[in-house]
Design a protein around this motif. Structure first.
Motif, short mmCIF file in Angstrom:
data_model
loop_
_atom_site.label_atom_id
_atom_site.label_comp_id
_atom_site.label_asym_id
_atom_site.label_seq_id
_atom_site.Cartn_x
_atom_site.Cartn_y
_atom_site.Cartn_z
N THR A 56 0.84 -1.20 0.00
CA THR A 56 0.00 0.00 0.00
C THR A 56 0.88 1.25 0.00
O THR A 56 2.06 1.19 0.30
N SER A 103 -5.10 9.03 1.60
CA SER A 103 -5.84 7.79 1.42
C SER A 103 -4.87 6.62 1.30
O SER A 103 -3.97 6.65 0.46
N GLU A 105 -4.02 3.37 -0.14
CA GLU A 105 -4.50 2.68 -1.34
C GLU A 105 -3.48 1.65 -1.78
O GLU A 105 -2.30 1.73 -1.43
N SER A 109 -2.60 1.14 -7.66
CA SER A 109 -3.47 2.25 -8.07
C SER A 109 -2.79 3.61 -7.87
O SER A 109 -3.14 4.58 -8.54
#
Length: 194
Positions: A56, A103, A105, A109
């Motif tokens: 992440t 965020s 993620e 992405s």
């Protein structure tokens, strides 16, 4: 988990979880930032002990009034801090705020967004470098002028020899000056005294 520094302001630590999960964990966070005084850059960093889950990244977005969120950078376990450019719109009314969103993620992405951002920065940075670039001849003239003026201060007439040590002293001083301000020779009227 995160903190923000805006130059000339106190460190921001008042992060708000945006999507609290039943397990008490959150993957989205926000800071509210007053727009006055003006700022164009900020630093986002992990607080000590912060470790993101594997695979992440922390995607960082900014939202100014009347605009949507815009991706401005990312942090990862390998990159726990970043200086980010915010590019606020001109003429924002006093008392308004921006929202900095973070965020957590998947890396797959965040990576394409980061690549696009880096490509945009690279293109604009290249334009800035080209517009400020000086010719090699002008740069050489400025370096030689700087050396000549420094070494001439050791001579009382055109016939005097200057010791080699004076040149070494100039070179040391010149390197220190370049280390402190690499652009000093690019300015119109650089200090030629060495």
């Amino acid at each position: 988990m995160f903190s923000v520094i805006i130059p000339g302001r106190p460190c921001l630590t008042d992060i708000v979880p945006v999507d609290p999960q039943p397990n008490g964990q959150s993957t989205k966070f926000a800071f509210t930032i007053p727009l006055a005084p003006d700022f164009s850059d900020l630093v986002v960093f992990f607080l000590p002990g912060t470790v993101l889950p594997p695979d992440t990244a922390a995607a960082i977005y900014i939202q100014f009034p009347d605009n949507g969120f815009r991706f401005i950078g990312a942090l990862a376990n390998e990159k726990p801090s970043a200086i980010l450019s915010t590019s606020p719109p001109p003429n924002l009314a006093p008392g308004m705020t921006a929202t900095l969103g973070i965020s957590i993620e998947p890396v797959q992405s965040v990576a394409p967004q980061l690549a696009t951002l880096e490509a945009e920065k690279g293109a604009s940075g290249q334009l800035v470098r080209q517009s400020r670039q000086i010719t090699t001849k002008v740069l050489a003239q400025r370096i030689i002028g700087n050396a000549f003026n420094f070494l001439a201060s050791f001579a009382s007439s055109d016939q005097d020899a200057v010791p080699l040590k004076a040149f070494r002293d100039w070179w040391t001083k010149f390197e220190r000056k370049v280390d402190m301000d690499p652009t000093f020779l690019e300015r119109e009227d650089p200090s030629a005294s060495g």
